[in-house]
Design a protein around this motif. Structure first.
Motif, PDB file in Angstrom:
ATOM      1  N   ASP A   1      -6.429   4.112  -7.968  1.00 41.95           N
ATOM      2  CA  ASP A   1      -6.727   3.117  -6.935  1.00 41.95           C
ATOM      3  C   ASP A   1      -8.051   3.367  -6.234  1.00 41.95           C
ATOM      4  OD1 ASP A   1      -4.397   1.819  -7.517  1.00 41.95           O
ATOM      5  OD2 ASP A   1      -3.289   2.555  -5.776  1.00 41.95           O
ATOM      6  N   TRP A   2      -8.729   4.442  -6.595  1.00 43.14           N
ATOM      7  CA  TRP A   2     -10.044   4.714  -5.997  1.00 43.14           C
ATOM      8  C   TRP A   2     -10.864   5.536  -6.979  1.00 43.14           C
ATOM      9  CZ3 TRP A   2     -13.493   3.054  -2.855  1.00 43.14           C
ATOM     10  CH2 TRP A   2     -14.551   3.872  -2.431  1.00 43.14           C
TER      11      TRP A   2
ATOM     12  N   ASN B   1     -12.720   3.704  10.942  1.00 42.32           N
ATOM     13  CA  ASN B   1     -12.766   3.796   9.486  1.00 42.32           C
ATOM     14  C   ASN B   1     -14.180   4.197   9.072  1.00 42.32           C
ATOM     15  OD1 ASN B   1     -10.227   2.403   9.818  1.00 42.32           O
ATOM     16  ND2 ASN B   1     -11.394   0.491   9.867  1.00 42.32           N
TER      17      ASN B   1
ATOM     18  N   LEU C   1      -7.283   0.851  -3.139  1.00 42.08           N
ATOM     19  CA  LEU C   1      -6.934   1.570  -1.922  1.00 42.08           C
ATOM     20  C   LEU C   1      -7.456   0.853  -0.681  1.00 42.08           C
ATOM     21  CD1 LEU C   1      -5.497   4.276  -1.249  1.00 42.08           C
ATOM     22  CD2 LEU C   1      -7.742   5.349  -1.232  1.00 42.08           C
ATOM     23  N   LEU C   2      -8.542   0.078  -0.855  1.00 38.68           N
ATOM     24  CA  LEU C   2      -9.162  -0.620   0.276  1.00 38.68           C
ATOM     25  C   LEU C   2      -8.901  -2.115   0.274  1.00 38.68           C
ATOM     26  CD1 LEU C   2     -12.593   1.242   0.341  1.00 38.68           C
ATOM     27  CD2 LEU C   2     -10.569   1.670   1.746  1.00 38.68           C
TER      28      LEU C   2
ATOM     29  N   LEU D   1     -10.565   5.136   4.916  1.00 37.13           N
ATOM     30  CA  LEU D   1      -9.139   5.330   5.142  1.00 37.13           C
ATOM     31  C   LEU D   1      -8.957   5.547   6.641  1.00 37.13           C
ATOM     32  CD1 LEU D   1      -8.054   7.518   2.108  1.00 37.13           C
ATOM     33  CD2 LEU D   1      -7.888   5.051   2.423  1.00 37.13           C
TER      34      LEU D   1
ATOM     35  N   TYR E   1      -7.521  -0.756   3.978  1.00 37.91           N
ATOM     36  CA  TYR E   1      -6.205  -0.155   3.788  1.00 37.91           C
ATOM     37  C   TYR E   1      -5.257  -0.635   4.878  1.00 37.91           C
ATOM     38  CZ  TYR E   1      -2.575   3.460   3.506  1.00 37.91           C
ATOM     39  OH  TYR E   1      -1.370   4.116   3.410  1.00 37.91           O
ATOM     40  N   ARG E   2      -4.205  -1.324   4.470  1.00 39.15           N
ATOM     41  CA  ARG E   2      -3.224  -1.883   5.407  1.00 39.15           C
ATOM     42  C   ARG E   2      -3.912  -2.655   6.530  1.00 39.15           C
ATOM     43  NH1 ARG E   2       0.947   2.960   6.535  1.00 39.15           N
ATOM     44  NH2 ARG E   2       1.678   1.433   8.077  1.00 39.15           N
TER      45      ARG E   2
ATOM     46  N   THR F   1     -13.461   9.885  -0.095  1.00 35.90           N
ATOM     47  CA  THR F   1     -13.090   8.495   0.185  1.00 35.90           C
ATOM     48  C   THR F   1     -13.882   7.922   1.349  1.00 35.90           C
ATOM     49  OG1 THR F   1     -11.308   9.268   1.625  1.00 35.90           O
ATOM     50  CG2 THR F   1     -10.736   8.784  -0.668  1.00 35.90           C
TER      51      THR F   1
ATOM     52  N   ILE G   1      -1.129   7.367   2.201  1.00 39.21           N
ATOM     53  CA  ILE G   1      -2.335   8.107   1.811  1.00 39.21           C
ATOM     54  C   ILE G   1      -1.970   9.427   1.150  1.00 39.21           C
ATOM     55  CG2 ILE G   1      -4.319   9.349   2.764  1.00 39.21           C
ATOM     56  CD1 ILE G   1      -4.522   7.079   4.859  1.00 39.21           C
TER      57      ILE G   1
ATOM     58  N   TYR H   1       0.841  -1.195   0.000  1.00 40.10           N
ATOM     59  CA  TYR H   1       0.000   0.000   0.000  1.00 40.10           C
ATOM     60  C   TYR H   1       0.878   1.248   0.000  1.00 40.10           C
ATOM     61  CZ  TYR H   1      -4.144  -2.761   1.074  1.00 40.10           C
ATOM     62  OH  TYR H   1      -5.180  -3.650   1.020  1.00 40.10           O
TER      63      TYR H   1
END
Length: 644
Positions: free
Chosen positions: A28-29, A275, A44-45, A266, A366-367, A263, A6, A3
């Protein structure tokens, strides 16, 4: 594959939706066709299944990206083994789109070889409905020769379908299609380009000249808008312009609704549960952003936002007996036809209410930050501070010379009456805690601001002010000063129930005029924030105390700008300048801010870019610019030695 941070992403948009593009050339989004729609690309997710659209050199490369000045058109430069490629990404606003060349919603990408020769890798992996839907791709163009290669000058269309959604990728690059993916390579020599246009539906097939003309028109459109802004001179001009453009991208061109961020999910705390989905229209966030745009001269944004809320109240009535407005709404909430159009299986607005909070268990986050959420349960909270934001917006518009209509004033009086009835009640506050409601000091102060500005507007219109408005304003003020201030702390605290816990939102007390900035209680609150909530140079945490969630809450960017504003009001300009310089130095390489910053490593956290943060930047920079002509008092109080 890992990843990316951000803050490494750039954002492009058309005031209907936004895409996030990494420095590796990967989209990515992208929620499509609207910001609150489900995603087409969501790597991204989930880096494995989310989907992406990547254009980059084959092999090793170095890259950097930046915006074309005064536009949200993003350019990424790749330096590969043999040559240099430049990727240009943009989404043309509806005003510049010709219906005979492009559909009204499109993501346009151009790759040009600017030096020597380089081979481009193309990876197109759409995954509809947050990677829950089936995806099929088929060629729909006849611009191929018998051996499968493109004829000279040919533009090929690839129809992408999933569920009820259809997109088309138009390109002059030859792609291989397999299992819902389209990939390929093309070697470009110096001066040669390839275009990629992802559009809604089938749409017309654009030519290369159509694409070039649309790019030029998009650049001209945004530069013309920036040219209407005021107060953007000086050393921080580029930061102000980038903030203004970012906030503008979050405002819907048709309705005036303003999203908090483009978004969802994130994380505020990597690996944790904090989140949230921010792709909605908040009373609070939209009002703060609209006021900042108005301070830059874009008064129409503030008027459109205020009218959105008053129109909703007029057409739909209060949310319930206890709540005039929910804290947030779907961006399409005012437009039933548009809302239903975005979900063909739906019959009413309620059927397409994307604010209902759901968890997407199939995405890793994300991560590995789970759960991934769409929708936001804060919609059902009682948040009484939001009414102050509306009246502050109305008051500033009146001060700027705007005359409110009788219909607008009737709606605002209704808001003030509601505040007079509910100000004494606990709520979930500006930070939307998921613990029990409290008597938050900031919420009460904003209720005071609502009544105070209502009185001011009424008096300015020459209308009689109800006695109970004056009584409510006095009662709120006395109650906050008695119940919200702790003499042993010499500061206002988070809530009436809190003995010691601080809340950086109390920095707004002098900003809205609840108390003068030289009041010892205000000075004490600023000192307390410095001592206990300032966690690193330029980084301020939101609050102390429980919020009903596990994990860590990092420094909140907007709170730092509030600290700058409060210090300026309190006569601490030299210190305010130093804090501002510190936080501005933490912007991304593209001058963008996420919601929070981790003081341990400087990485951005939370949804990105955040309208709140950029509104705070504009207010602080403009505030200091207005104050710059006044001499600094050599004996001004400085809260800590950190900013001597």
């Amino acid at each position: 594959m890992e990843y990316r941070s951000i803050e490494s992403y750039g954002v492009v948009g058309n005031r209907e939706t936004c895409a996030l593009v990494g420095p590796d050339g990967s989209v990515d989004w992208l929620p499509f066709p609207r910001l609150s729609s489900s995603s087409v690309f969501a790597r991204l997710l989930d880096i494995d299944v989310g989907g992406c659209f990547c254009l980059r050199p084959i092999g090793d490369f170095e890259s950097n990206h930046d915006y074309i000045p005064d536009t949200p058109v993003l350019e990424t430069t790749f330096r590969g083994n043999d040559g240099t490629l430049r990727l240009t990404d943009f989404m043309p606003p509806r005003a510049v789109v010709r219906s005979d060349t492009l559909t009204k919603r499109s993501l346009v990408r151009r790759v040009t070889c600017t030096e020597s020769e380089e081979t481009l890798s193309i990876e197109f992996h759409p995954r509809f409905d947050y990677a829950r839907g089936e995806t099929t791709i088929e060629s729909v163009s006849e611009s191929r020769t018998t051996n499968g290669h493109l004829s000279e000058g040919g533009i090929v269309g690839y129809r992408v379908t999933g569920g009820d959604q259809t997109l088309t990728l138009w390109t002059d690059a030859d792609l291989d299609v397999s299992d819902g993916d389209a990939t390929g390579t093309v070697t470009l020599t110096e001066g040669e380009s390839r275009w990629f246009v992802l559009t809604e539906g089938d749409g017309p097939r654009p030519t290369r000249e159509d694409c070039r003309r649309t790019l030029d028109a998009t650049i001209a459109h945004w530069r013309e808008w920036v040219g209407t802004l005021a107060g953007i001179e000086g050393a921080n001009r580029d930061l102000l312009v980038r903030s203004a453009l970012t906030m503008r991208l979050l405002s819907n061109a048709e309705t005036g609704a303003i999203a908090a961020a483009p978004t969802t999910s994130l994380p505020e705390d990597v690996g944790g549960v904090r989140n949230w989905d921010y792709r909605f229209h908040w009373v609070r966030d939209s009002s703060i952003v609209a006021r900042s745009l108005a301070r830059l001269g874009a008064t129409a944004a503030a008027r459109a936002n205020l009218n959105w809320w008053l129109s909703y109240l007029r057409e739909h009535g209060p949310a319930n007996e206890e709540v005039l407005f929910h804290p947030l709404y779907d961006l399409d909430a005012l437009d039933e036809e548009t809302a239903v159009e975005s979900r063909p299986d739906a019959e009413t607005v309620e059927d397409v209410d994307r604010t209902v909070e759901l968890e997407l268990d199939h995405l890793s986050g994300y991560r590995d930050s789970q759960p991934v959420r769409i929708g936001n349960a804060a919609r059902e909270q009682k948040q009484i501070d939001i009414y102050g934001e509306l009246l502050l917006s109305a008051s500033e518009l009146v001060e700027a010379g705007v005359t409110l209509t009788e219909e607008e004033w009737t709606g605002l009086k209704r808001v003030v009456e509601h505040v007079c009835a509910v100000w004494h009640q606990p709520d979930y506050g500006i930070w939307e805690v998921r613990s029990n409601p409290e008597q938050f000091v900031h919420s009460k102060v904003m209720c005071w601001a609502a009544v105070d500005r209502g009185i001011t507007i009424a008096e300015g219109r020459g209308e009689p002010v109800p006695d109970h408005w004056f009584d409510a304003r006095t009662d709120i003020h006395e109650t906050v000063c008695e119940e919200g201030f702790r003499e042993d702390q010499n500061a206002f605290v988070r809530s009436f129930e809190a003995d010691q816990a601080l809340d950086a939102a109390c920095l707004r007390i002098p900003l809205v005029g609840f108390l003068p900035a030289d009041d010892p209680r205000v000075q004490g609150t600023i000192d307390a924030v410095f001592d206990r909530l300032l966690v690193d140079d330029g980084l301020v945490q939101r609050y102390e105390g429980p919020d009903g969630l596990s994990g860590e809450d990092h420094a909140f960017v907007l709170c730092t700008f509030w600290l700058v504003d409060a210090m300026l009001k309190a006569g601490r300009r030299e210190a305010a300048v130093e804090v501002l310089e510190d936080i501005l130095g933490r912007a991304s390489s593209l001058d963008l801010f996420a919601e929070e910053i981790d003081p341990m490593n400087g990485e951005h956290r939370g949804n990105y870019p955040l309208g709140f943060a950029h509104a705070g930047l504009v207010d602080s920079v403009l505030g200091l610019a207005r104050d710059a002509s006044e001499p600094v008092d050599a004996d001004e109080p400085v809260a800590t030695t950190r900013y001597d």
